[in-house]
Design an enzyme around this catalytic site. Structure first.
Site: not given
Ligand code: ATR
Length: 266
Positions: A65, A100
């Site tokens: 990420k 997220d």
């Protein structure tokens, strides 16, 4: 045919493929969603390769990420989080998102939990905690961060406007005055442990757990037993996918279909 996928390592047990394939089917979009287990030493090449191949979008999971954040141009809000979990390969280049964070906010909305003005406690100070803390702050909540390694809670709190950092021992006191408590630690993952003492729960709290294996964690069971509202980790997983789908396709996601596909694989 459009091609999307998830890139991570390991990635074979990901629930994103059935969730997105169900969404594409439901919307009549001719697309495939593929798993890519990338070599961590060649991750930048992998992102460039995906772009060169004309892949339309990627979900990015651990441990990439931060690499995705460096590769794809993120907007101001995401620049603070330092992580990208969704890449949209557009005509003007790859664009990075953190669904997220935005997806968790949608999960709260879906459960009619207002975050604006809410007193929230984020437990943990890793990647998941960062997404939650910045997301809650963005939604207008008051953010308190508690972590086993207190220095990390303080460091994260220094980055999130208005947030305060605490030791894990302070958690019961923080919970006594809070509206929302979110577990962003790995405690409870495939175990029956909770990061929060059972007797700290009360009926005015909303409990959110980023852990989704098992779905009903000890953290959520204790919360429910005390009369608190609970939101399990599959909602975060669902809405990060919903946000990614909508970013890539520009269409409303079939939320119910995606939820069913996801939960049938859990
Ligand atoms: P992620 O990126 O998924 O958030 P991470 O960066 O490894 O994962 O963070 C894991 C979090 O769980 C950390 O906040 C960690 O606390 P420390 O910073 O003190 O390591 C927390 N954690 C892991 N095991 C824990 C335990 N047994 N008790 C309390 N906190 C724990």
């Amino acid at each position: 045919m459009d091609v999307y996928g998830i890139i991570g390592n390991p990635v074979e047990h990901s629930l994103s493929p059935p969730m997105h394939e169900a969404a594409f089917r439901e919307r009549g979009i001719d697309a495939k969603y593929v798993t890519f287990e990338a070599d961590p030493d060649r991750i930048e090449e992998a992102f460039r390769g995906a772009e060169a191949l004309g892949i339309d979008g990627l979900t990015v999971t651990l441990p990439f990420k931060h690499d995705a954040f460096e590769f794809a141009e993120p907007d101001e809000q995401i620049r603070r989080v330092g992580a990208v979990n969704t890449i949209d390969f557009t005509e003007s280049g790859p664009v990075g998102y953190n669904t997220d964070m935005t997806g968790t906010l949608r999960a709260f909305e879906h459960h009619d939990v207002a975050l604006e003005g809410a007193r929230t406690v984020v437990v943990g100070a890793g990647g998941a905690a960062r997404a939650l803390a910045f997301g809650f702050e963005d939604a207008g909540a008051d953010v308190q961060i508690a972590n086993r390694t207190a220095s990390k809670a303080h460091d994260l709190a220094d980055e999130v406007p208005g947030a305060t950092g605490h030791e894990l021992e302070d958690l019961p006191d923080l919970m006594a005055d809070a509206d929302v408590v979110a577990n962003a630690t790995s405690v409870g993952l495939e175990s029956d442990e909770s990061v929060a003492p059972a007797d700290a729960w009360h009926g005015d709290l909303v409990a959110f757990d980023a852990v989704y294996k098992p779905l009903e964690t000890r953290f959520l069971k204790d919360a429910a037993a005390a009369g608190a509202q609970t939101i399990d980790g599959a909602w975060m997983l669902l809405f990060q996918g919903v946000d990614a789908f909508e970013t890539w396709t520009g269409e409303d996601a079939p939320v119910e279909t995606m939820n069913e596909a996801l939960r049938s694989h859990l």
